[in-house]
Design a protein around this motif. Structure first.
Motif, PDB file in Angstrom:
ATOM      1  N   ARG A 215      17.865  41.276  72.708  1.00 23.76           N
ATOM      2  CA  ARG A 215      16.562  41.578  73.326  1.00 23.76           C
ATOM      3  C   ARG A 215      16.614  41.531  74.850  1.00 23.76           C
ATOM      4  O   ARG A 215      15.681  41.064  75.525  1.00 23.76           O
ATOM      5  CB  ARG A 215      15.480  40.629  72.801  1.00 23.76           C
ATOM      6  CG  ARG A 215      15.338  40.567  71.290  1.00 23.76           C
ATOM      7  CD  ARG A 215      15.218  41.928  70.613  1.00 23.76           C
ATOM      8  NE  ARG A 215      14.185  42.763  71.157  1.00 23.76           N
ATOM      9  CZ  ARG A 215      12.923  42.763  70.708  1.00 23.76           C
ATOM     10  NH1 ARG A 215      12.581  41.958  69.710  1.00 23.76           N
ATOM     11  NH2 ARG A 215      12.033  43.569  71.224  1.00 23.76           N
ATOM     12  N   ALA A 277      16.984  35.628  75.722  1.00 26.68           N
ATOM     13  CA  ALA A 277      15.861  36.010  74.859  1.00 26.68           C
ATOM     14  C   ALA A 277      16.245  36.158  73.395  1.00 26.68           C
ATOM     15  O   ALA A 277      15.409  36.528  72.574  1.00 26.68           O
ATOM     16  CB  ALA A 277      15.251  37.330  75.352  1.00 26.68           C
ATOM     17  N   GLU A 279      17.625  35.080  69.491  1.00 21.91           N
ATOM     18  CA  GLU A 279      17.585  34.001  68.508  1.00 21.91           C
ATOM     19  C   GLU A 279      19.008  33.821  67.993  1.00 21.91           C
ATOM     20  O   GLU A 279      19.478  34.578  67.155  1.00 21.91           O
ATOM     21  CB  GLU A 279      16.634  34.350  67.358  1.00 21.91           C
ATOM     22  CG  GLU A 279      16.504  33.264  66.306  1.00 21.91           C
ATOM     23  CD  GLU A 279      15.495  33.624  65.233  1.00 21.91           C
ATOM     24  OE1 GLU A 279      15.638  33.095  64.107  1.00 21.91           O
ATOM     25  OE2 GLU A 279      14.581  34.442  65.494  1.00 21.91           O
ATOM     26  N   TYR A 299      14.392  31.682  74.697  1.00 21.24           N
ATOM     27  CA  TYR A 299      13.540  31.812  73.516  1.00 21.24           C
ATOM     28  C   TYR A 299      13.683  30.556  72.656  1.00 21.24           C
ATOM     29  O   TYR A 299      14.795  30.139  72.337  1.00 21.24           O
ATOM     30  CB  TYR A 299      13.941  33.057  72.726  1.00 21.24           C
ATOM     31  CG  TYR A 299      13.151  33.289  71.453  1.00 21.24           C
ATOM     32  CD1 TYR A 299      11.758  33.189  71.433  1.00 21.24           C
ATOM     33  CD2 TYR A 299      13.809  33.629  70.271  1.00 21.24           C
ATOM     34  CE1 TYR A 299      11.042  33.423  70.272  1.00 21.24           C
ATOM     35  CE2 TYR A 299      13.101  33.877  69.105  1.00 21.24           C
ATOM     36  CZ  TYR A 299      11.721  33.759  69.105  1.00 21.24           C
ATOM     37  OH  TYR A 299      11.019  33.980  67.945  1.00 21.24           O
ATOM     38  N   ARG A 301      13.677  29.518  69.686  1.00 20.76           N
ATOM     39  CA  ARG A 301      14.125  29.446  68.303  1.00 20.76           C
ATOM     40  C   ARG A 301      15.647  29.491  68.294  1.00 20.76           C
ATOM     41  O   ARG A 301      16.278  29.887  69.258  1.00 20.76           O
ATOM     42  CB  ARG A 301      13.541  30.592  67.467  1.00 20.76           C
ATOM     43  CG  ARG A 301      12.043  30.486  67.250  1.00 20.76           C
ATOM     44  CD  ARG A 301      11.587  31.350  66.093  1.00 20.76           C
ATOM     45  NE  ARG A 301      12.265  30.953  64.843  1.00 20.76           N
ATOM     46  CZ  ARG A 301      12.062  31.577  63.668  1.00 20.76           C
ATOM     47  NH1 ARG A 301      11.252  32.609  63.606  1.00 20.76           N
ATOM     48  NH2 ARG A 301      12.695  31.169  62.600  1.00 20.76           N
ATOM     49  N   GLU A 319       7.703  33.366  71.990  1.00 19.91           N
ATOM     50  CA  GLU A 319       7.817  34.644  71.277  1.00 19.91           C
ATOM     51  C   GLU A 319       8.698  35.603  72.058  1.00 19.91           C
ATOM     52  O   GLU A 319       8.868  35.474  73.271  1.00 19.91           O
ATOM     53  CB  GLU A 319       6.449  35.271  71.030  1.00 19.91           C
ATOM     54  CG  GLU A 319       5.703  35.655  72.302  1.00 19.91           C
ATOM     55  CD  GLU A 319       4.357  36.303  72.013  1.00 19.91           C
ATOM     56  OE1 GLU A 319       3.982  37.238  72.760  1.00 19.91           O
ATOM     57  OE2 GLU A 319       3.683  35.871  71.064  1.00 19.91           O
ATOM     58  N   GLN A 320       9.280  36.560  71.331  1.00 19.81           N
ATOM     59  CA  GLN A 320      10.149  37.553  71.959  1.00 19.81           C
ATOM     60  C   GLN A 320       9.305  38.717  72.461  1.00 19.81           C
ATOM     61  O   GLN A 320       9.111  39.714  71.772  1.00 19.81           O
ATOM     62  CB  GLN A 320      11.211  38.026  70.966  1.00 19.81           C
ATOM     63  CG  GLN A 320      12.278  36.981  70.679  1.00 19.81           C
ATOM     64  CD  GLN A 320      13.275  37.435  69.637  1.00 19.81           C
ATOM     65  OE1 GLN A 320      12.892  37.837  68.537  1.00 19.81           O
ATOM     66  NE2 GLN A 320      14.559  37.352  69.944  1.00 19.81           N
ATOM     67  N   SER A 321       8.811  38.562  73.667  1.00 21.51           N
ATOM     68  CA  SER A 321       8.020  39.616  74.308  1.00 21.51           C
ATOM     69  C   SER A 321       8.216  39.512  75.807  1.00 21.51           C
ATOM     70  O   SER A 321       8.532  38.435  76.341  1.00 21.51           O
ATOM     71  CB  SER A 321       6.529  39.479  73.967  1.00 21.51           C
ATOM     72  OG  SER A 321       5.976  38.329  74.579  1.00 21.51           O
ATOM     73  N   VAL A 325       8.349  36.117  78.341  1.00 22.48           N
ATOM     74  CA  VAL A 325       9.431  35.879  79.305  1.00 22.48           C
ATOM     75  C   VAL A 325       8.849  35.713  80.702  1.00 22.48           C
ATOM     76  O   VAL A 325       9.207  34.774  81.436  1.00 22.48           O
ATOM     77  CB  VAL A 325      10.451  37.033  79.281  1.00 22.48           C
ATOM     78  CG1 VAL A 325      11.474  36.862  80.399  1.00 22.48           C
ATOM     79  CG2 VAL A 325      11.152  37.118  77.935  1.00 22.48           C
TER      80      VAL A 325
END
Length: 365
Positions: A215, A277, A279, A299, A301, A319-321, A325
């Motif tokens: 990501r 970013a 996981e 991130y 997680r 969250e991955q957005s 970030v």
């Protein structure tokens, strides 16, 4: 004297799991090594310290040197054929089938789990999409094969006496897939390769192979919205066009591609923070950044939860957005400066020496 066998799945490059194997071999220099197949180039064999691995029948199958992974359906049978009689302890390094080796009464089997087979469990559908096998006979056969692998994988997970997971995240995946408890033993990281540097410059850094799950484009998008913050992106890969598109027109973002190791170390040492970013099962690059005294923005997680000490050595986002970030970066900027020495001290928990000492205690205790 305790007689030890070490089992590793295959040897074709010196990568992450091989670094764990290297430390196992250093911890137990008289152990015998078993692998399904060995196609390791001569230039990368240094970490074996002259050992000649014992291989399975996979080694001799047609086209195995280039396509041994195509024999995945035969690997459970192959690992079960290793004759381990006479060994007191079997230590397996497993991300596929090594933990399925058969041992008898009076033998201890300790399995170090990098991950349950992701392509057979929670990432099956992603694997099929990426392989272009969502329909047709090939898809049907592959789904049947993965079903069979799941059955074997869960049944064979009962064989080891002890399971060691490389992070809390992998321990959770083990519990979900196999319904077994695993103790956490973090993988070894060569901290000496990233010496502490307390003098930071103004750039943020992301360094990674550019593949979809990393990501990286989210980090680039976030910095494109913060033109006063400089981001350096190191690495290349299949997702490079997506990353390049996200950086289009942003003068504060530098795409460096692949760089020599010395330059990567320097960029990591002098970065204001290392941004991550993905996981990940663990995340060795994050530990290397900490060893260099560089804070993390990651991130929250996967392995990052084991590495980052929130507010002391870095910050996690939920969250991955790109928005998450950007918010985490702004939180980092607004907070008091994090201590490079504290980041480096945090990394020492994951040293090669710590790994070997813990493993020796586990095996010999």
């Amino acid at each position: 004297m305790t007689k030890i066998a070490i089992i590793h799945e295959w040897l074709d490059s010196y990568a992450g799991s091989e670094r764990v194997l290297e430390q196992m071999l250093l911890a137990f220099p008289t152990a015998d090594l078993f692998v399904l197949c060995d196609f390791l180039p001569e230039a990368e064999r240094h970490f074996l310290h002259g050992r000649t691995p014992r291989t399975s029948f996979i080694q001799r199958l047609p086209l195995a040197k280039k396509r041994f992974r195509n024999y995945l359906q035969l690997m459970p049978i192959a690992v079960e054929q290793f004759d381990l009689q006479g060994y007191d302890v079997v230590l397996s390094s497993s991300h596929a089938v090594a933990k399925g080796a058969i041992t008898g009464p009076g033998q201890r089997h300790i399995a170090y789990i990098h991950s349950p087979m992701r392509y057979a469990w929670d990432l099956q559908h992603q694997y099929l999409r990426q392989a272009g096998m969502t329909r047709g006979l090939a898809s049907l056969y592959t789904r049947w094969l993965l079903h069979r692998l799941r059955l074997w994988d869960q049944a064979s997970a009962a064989r080891p006496d002890t399971l060691l997971a490389n992070s809390r995240y992998i321990a959770e995946r083990i519990q979900k897939a196999w319904r077994r408890e695993a103790r956490v033993l973090h993988p070894p990281v060569n901290l000496a390769g990233f010496p502490l540097c307390e003098q930071k410059q103004g750039h943020f850094l992301i360094a990674s192979r550019q593949v979809p799950y990393k990501r990286i484009e989210l980090v680039v998008e976030a910095f494109a919205q913060m033109p006063d913050q400089r981001l350096i992106v190191v690495g290349d890969g299949p997702s490079a066009p997506l990353v390049t598109a996200a950086a289009a027109g942003a003068k504060n973002i530098e795409l460096r591609g692949r760089v020599p190791q010395g330059e990567l170390v320097r960029l990591t040492q002098t970065a204001r923070a290392f941004v991550f970013a993905a996981e990940e099962d663990f995340g060795i690059a994050m530990v290397e950044a900490q060893a260099a005294g560089t804070p993390l923005i990651a991130y929250g997680r996967g392995g990052a939860r084991d590495i980052v000490i929130e507010g002391e050595t870095g910050f996690l986002f939920a969250e991955q957005s790109a928005e998450a970030v950007r918010a985490a970066v702004q939180r980092f900027i607004a907070a008091p400066a994090l201590s490079p020495a504290a980041c480096h001290a945090n990394a020492t928990r994951f040293s090669e020496e710590s790994f070997r000492a813990a493993l020796i205690t586990e095996v010999m205790g």
